[in-house]
Design a protein around this motif. Structure first.
Motif, short mmCIF file in Angstrom:
data_model
loop_
_atom_site.label_atom_id
_atom_site.label_comp_id
_atom_site.label_asym_id
_atom_site.label_seq_id
_atom_site.Cartn_x
_atom_site.Cartn_y
_atom_site.Cartn_z
N VAL A 46 0.87 -1.17 0.00
CA VAL A 46 0.00 0.00 0.00
C VAL A 46 0.91 1.21 0.00
CG1 VAL A 46 -1.75 1.29 1.27
CG2 VAL A 46 -1.82 -1.21 1.26
N ASN A 47 0.79 2.04 -1.03
CA ASN A 47 1.65 3.22 -1.18
C ASN A 47 3.13 2.86 -1.06
OD1 ASN A 47 -0.59 4.90 -1.49
ND2 ASN A 47 -0.80 5.14 0.71
N GLY A 48 3.50 1.74 -1.67
CA GLY A 48 4.90 1.32 -1.70
C GLY A 48 5.38 0.56 -0.47
N LYS A 49 4.55 0.44 0.57
CA LYS A 49 4.93 -0.27 1.79
C LYS A 49 4.30 -1.66 1.77
CE LYS A 49 4.46 -0.30 6.76
NZ LYS A 49 3.73 0.23 7.91
N VAL A 50 5.13 -2.70 1.87
CA VAL A 50 4.62 -4.07 1.88
C VAL A 50 3.88 -4.30 3.20
CG1 VAL A 50 5.24 -6.51 1.85
CG2 VAL A 50 6.46 -4.92 0.37
N VAL A 51 2.61 -4.73 3.09
CA VAL A 51 1.80 -4.95 4.28
C VAL A 51 1.57 -6.43 4.57
CG1 VAL A 51 0.65 -2.72 4.14
CG2 VAL A 51 -0.38 -4.68 3.01
N ILE A 52 1.76 -7.28 3.57
CA ILE A 52 1.67 -8.72 3.77
C ILE A 52 2.40 -9.39 2.62
CG2 ILE A 52 -0.52 -9.05 2.57
CD1 ILE A 52 -1.27 -11.05 4.84
N ARG A 53 3.01 -10.53 2.90
CA ARG A 53 3.72 -11.29 1.85
C ARG A 53 3.59 -12.77 2.13
NH1 ARG A 53 8.81 -8.59 3.69
NH2 ARG A 53 8.62 -7.65 1.65
N LYS A 54 3.89 -13.53 1.11
CA LYS A 54 3.90 -14.97 1.25
C LYS A 54 5.04 -15.33 2.18
CE LYS A 54 4.54 -19.13 -1.47
NZ LYS A 54 4.88 -19.64 -2.78
N ALA A 55 4.71 -15.96 3.31
CA ALA A 55 5.71 -16.23 4.33
C ALA A 55 6.15 -17.69 4.37
CB ALA A 55 5.18 -15.82 5.70
N SER A 56 5.44 -18.56 3.69
CA SER A 56 5.78 -19.98 3.70
C SER A 56 5.31 -20.57 2.37
CB SER A 56 5.10 -20.67 4.88
OG SER A 56 3.70 -20.60 4.74
N LEU A 57 5.11 -21.85 2.36
CA LEU A 57 4.62 -22.47 1.12
C LEU A 57 3.18 -22.08 0.83
CD1 LEU A 57 6.12 -26.06 1.47
CD2 LEU A 57 6.93 -24.18 0.03
N ALA A 58 2.45 -21.67 1.86
CA ALA A 58 1.05 -21.29 1.69
C ALA A 58 0.93 -19.80 1.39
CB ALA A 58 0.26 -21.63 2.94
N PHE A 59 -0.08 -19.45 0.61
CA PHE A 59 -0.36 -18.05 0.34
C PHE A 59 -1.25 -17.49 1.44
CE2 PHE A 59 0.80 -19.52 -3.85
CZ PHE A 59 1.50 -18.45 -4.36
N PRO A 60 -1.17 -16.18 1.72
CA PRO A 60 -2.10 -15.59 2.69
C PRO A 60 -3.54 -15.78 2.21
CG PRO A 60 -0.37 -14.03 2.09
CD PRO A 60 -0.26 -15.20 1.16
N THR A 61 -4.45 -15.90 3.16
CA THR A 61 -5.86 -16.04 2.79
C THR A 61 -6.41 -14.70 2.32
OG1 THR A 61 -6.67 -15.49 5.00
CG2 THR A 61 -6.18 -17.83 4.56
N ASP A 62 -7.56 -14.73 1.67
CA ASP A 62 -8.21 -13.48 1.25
C ASP A 62 -8.43 -12.59 2.46
OD1 ASP A 62 -8.29 -14.53 -1.29
OD2 ASP A 62 -10.44 -14.95 -1.28
N TYR A 63 -8.88 -13.18 3.56
CA TYR A 63 -9.13 -12.41 4.78
C TYR A 63 -7.86 -11.72 5.26
CZ TYR A 63 -10.11 -11.16 9.57
OH TYR A 63 -10.23 -10.45 10.73
#
Length: 52
Positions: free
Chosen positions: A23-40
């Motif tokens: 958001v505005n160039g600041k990463v707020v969430i990323r893939k941290a493991s083999l799983a992707f973040p949920t939509d929520y």
């Protein structure tokens, strides 16, 4: 959970398997493991940065 944030989004190609939401160039969430973040998790992270 908020389903809509009324924001513009852009999907950009990245290296294989990468996943980051910024958001505005600041990463707020990323893939941290083999799983992707949920939509929520993605919507919640963006909403927090936007103060919603």
């Amino acid at each position: 959970m908020k389903d809509e944030l009324d924001v513009e989004a852009e999907l950009l190609p990245g290296p294989s398997g990468s996943y980051e939401v910024a958001v505005n160039g600041k990463v707020v969430i990323r893939k941290a493991s083999l799983a992707f973040p949920t939509d929520y998790e993605v919507v919640d992270a963006v909403a927090k940065v936007l103060g919603r």
